[in-house]
Design a protein around this motif. Structure first.
Motif, short mmCIF file in Angstrom:
data_model
loop_
_atom_site.label_atom_id
_atom_site.label_comp_id
_atom_site.label_asym_id
_atom_site.label_seq_id
_atom_site.Cartn_x
_atom_site.Cartn_y
_atom_site.Cartn_z
N THR A 106 48.39 0.98 26.36
CA THR A 106 48.54 0.65 27.78
C THR A 106 49.45 -0.55 27.93
O THR A 106 49.22 -1.60 27.33
CB THR A 106 47.17 0.35 28.42
OG1 THR A 106 46.31 1.47 28.24
CG2 THR A 106 47.32 0.06 29.91
N PHE A 107 50.49 -0.38 28.73
CA PHE A 107 51.44 -1.47 28.95
C PHE A 107 50.84 -2.49 29.90
O PHE A 107 50.44 -2.15 31.01
CB PHE A 107 52.74 -0.93 29.57
CG PHE A 107 53.35 0.24 28.85
CD1 PHE A 107 53.35 0.30 27.46
CD2 PHE A 107 53.92 1.29 29.56
CE1 PHE A 107 53.92 1.37 26.80
CE2 PHE A 107 54.48 2.37 28.91
CZ PHE A 107 54.48 2.42 27.53
N GLY A 108 50.82 -3.74 29.50
CA GLY A 108 50.36 -4.81 30.36
C GLY A 108 51.47 -5.43 31.16
O GLY A 108 51.23 -6.24 32.06
N GLU A 109 52.71 -5.05 30.84
CA GLU A 109 53.88 -5.53 31.58
C GLU A 109 54.48 -4.35 32.33
O GLU A 109 54.29 -3.19 31.94
CB GLU A 109 54.93 -6.10 30.61
CG GLU A 109 54.44 -7.27 29.78
CD GLU A 109 54.53 -8.59 30.53
OE1 GLU A 109 55.23 -8.64 31.57
OE2 GLU A 109 53.91 -9.56 30.07
N THR A 110 55.22 -4.63 33.37
CA THR A 110 55.84 -3.56 34.14
C THR A 110 57.34 -3.45 33.91
O THR A 110 57.98 -2.53 34.42
CB THR A 110 55.58 -3.76 35.65
OG1 THR A 110 56.10 -5.02 36.05
CG2 THR A 110 54.09 -3.70 35.95
N PHE B 269 50.99 6.92 25.78
CA PHE B 269 51.51 5.71 26.41
C PHE B 269 51.25 5.78 27.92
O PHE B 269 51.50 6.82 28.54
CB PHE B 269 53.01 5.57 26.17
CG PHE B 269 53.39 5.45 24.72
CD1 PHE B 269 53.36 4.22 24.07
CD2 PHE B 269 53.78 6.57 23.99
CE1 PHE B 269 53.71 4.11 22.73
CE2 PHE B 269 54.12 6.47 22.65
CZ PHE B 269 54.08 5.24 22.01
N THR B 270 50.76 4.70 28.49
CA THR B 270 50.53 4.67 29.93
C THR B 270 50.69 3.26 30.45
O THR B 270 50.79 2.30 29.67
CB THR B 270 49.13 5.24 30.27
OG1 THR B 270 49.06 5.52 31.67
CG2 THR B 270 48.01 4.26 29.87
N THR C 215 52.88 12.70 20.55
CA THR C 215 53.05 11.60 21.50
C THR C 215 53.04 12.15 22.93
O THR C 215 53.52 13.26 23.19
CB THR C 215 54.37 10.84 21.27
OG1 THR C 215 55.47 11.76 21.33
CG2 THR C 215 54.35 10.13 19.92
N ALA C 216 52.49 11.36 23.84
CA ALA C 216 52.44 11.77 25.24
C ALA C 216 52.65 10.57 26.14
O ALA C 216 52.21 9.46 25.83
CB ALA C 216 51.10 12.43 25.55
N ALA C 217 53.31 10.81 27.27
CA ALA C 217 53.45 9.79 28.31
C ALA C 217 52.55 10.18 29.46
O ALA C 217 52.71 11.25 30.04
CB ALA C 217 54.90 9.70 28.78
N ALA C 218 51.57 9.33 29.76
CA ALA C 218 50.70 9.51 30.92
C ALA C 218 51.31 8.66 32.02
O ALA C 218 51.02 7.47 32.15
CB ALA C 218 49.28 9.09 30.61
N ILE C 219 52.17 9.28 32.82
CA ILE C 219 52.99 8.56 33.79
C ILE C 219 52.16 8.33 35.06
O ILE C 219 52.06 9.20 35.92
CB ILE C 219 54.28 9.34 34.09
CG1 ILE C 219 55.05 9.60 32.78
CG2 ILE C 219 55.17 8.58 35.07
CD1 ILE C 219 56.23 10.54 32.92
#
Length: 253
Positions: free
Chosen positions: A29-33, A61-62, A107-111
């Motif tokens: 989980t990205f904590g930055e935008t 990744f989300t 791998t997956a992107a949960a957008i």
């Protein structure tokens, strides 16, 4: 298990990134935008660790706060002038993209929200893309509107993902697409309610992992053979050259 210095119950925590796991699937989980220098270095270190972690077979990744990733930090980009500046700026982002593109794990992107520029480029190197069905356009490559080019090889990945017509339109216009438009052109695999994005990505990965992990890794090697990795690496190199050209003039916003 996670390295001791980063272990907090079932999650790895470092500045800007959190990593949790359920079974064979890890969720980053990205904590930055925005993809600022510090965040990209942190994320690259997490992905490097995941590459060698044999208990993990899938990586999702989300983002947070309704944003997947908005791309490069424009404050940092505006400071770039010389090819040497650009080479230094892109060294770790390019390392990160090569790691994800060549990873044998699923791998997956949960957008979960806004996914533009480098954020979409990161999603494009993932095997699966599950997006939130939000009102209004929120996915695209707006670099041309900023006097720039995509710096992480999106010019190659977008044309490998959607039709040439759709890819060129997105690149030349800088327009953003809605979830339904992205789904229709094949930019994403599925659009679901915002509250279900991560759960759906986890379910899709779990269903795939019910198959032979040896076969899955073999398929990934076939999908991304050495020649394809070399092609992607060359696309990154060319992207850096053209990005440096754009940064060397006063045309960028």
């Amino acid at each position: 298990m996670w390295p001791k210095r980063l272990r907090t119950n079932s999650a790895m925590l470092i500045p800007g990134v959190s990593l949790a796991h359920a079974g064979q699937t890890a969720v980053v989980t990205f904590g930055e935008t925005a993809m600022n220098r510090r965040f990209v270095a942190w994320l690259d270190s997490v992905v490097a660790w995941l590459e060698g972690e044999r208990s993990i077979s899938a990586v999702i990744f989300t983002g947070t706060r309704g944003i997947f990733m908005t791309g490069a930090d424009l404050t940092e980009v505006r400071r770039l002038r010389s090819p040497e500046d650009v080479e230094d700026f892109l060294r770790i982002p390019h390392s990160l993209m090569e790691r994800i593109f060549g990873m044998e794990k699923l791998t997956a992107a949960a957008i979960n929200g806004h996914c533009v520029g480098g954020g979409l480029e990161l999603a494009l190197v993932c095997d699966l893309r599950i997006a939130a069905d939000l009102p209004g356009p929120y996915m695209g490559l707006p670099e041309v509107r900023l006097g720039l080019v995509p710096a992480l090889a999106a010019t190659v990945r977008i044309l490998d993902t959607v039709t040439r017509r759709d890819g060129i339109r997105l690149l030349y216009s800088g327009d953003l697409a809605t979830a339904s438009e992205a789904l229709a052109m094949g930019l994403i695999d599925e659009a679901v309610s915002a509250s279900q994005v991560l759960d759906t990505a986890t379910e899709r990965c779990g269903a795939i992992l019910e198959n032979s992990p040896v076969a899955i890794r073999a398929i990934k090697r076939l999908i991304v053979p050495d020649g394809e990795r070399a092609r992607f690496r060359e696309a990154l190199r060319q992207s850096a050259i053209e990005f440096a050209t754009c940064c060397s003039i006063d045309d960028k916003n």
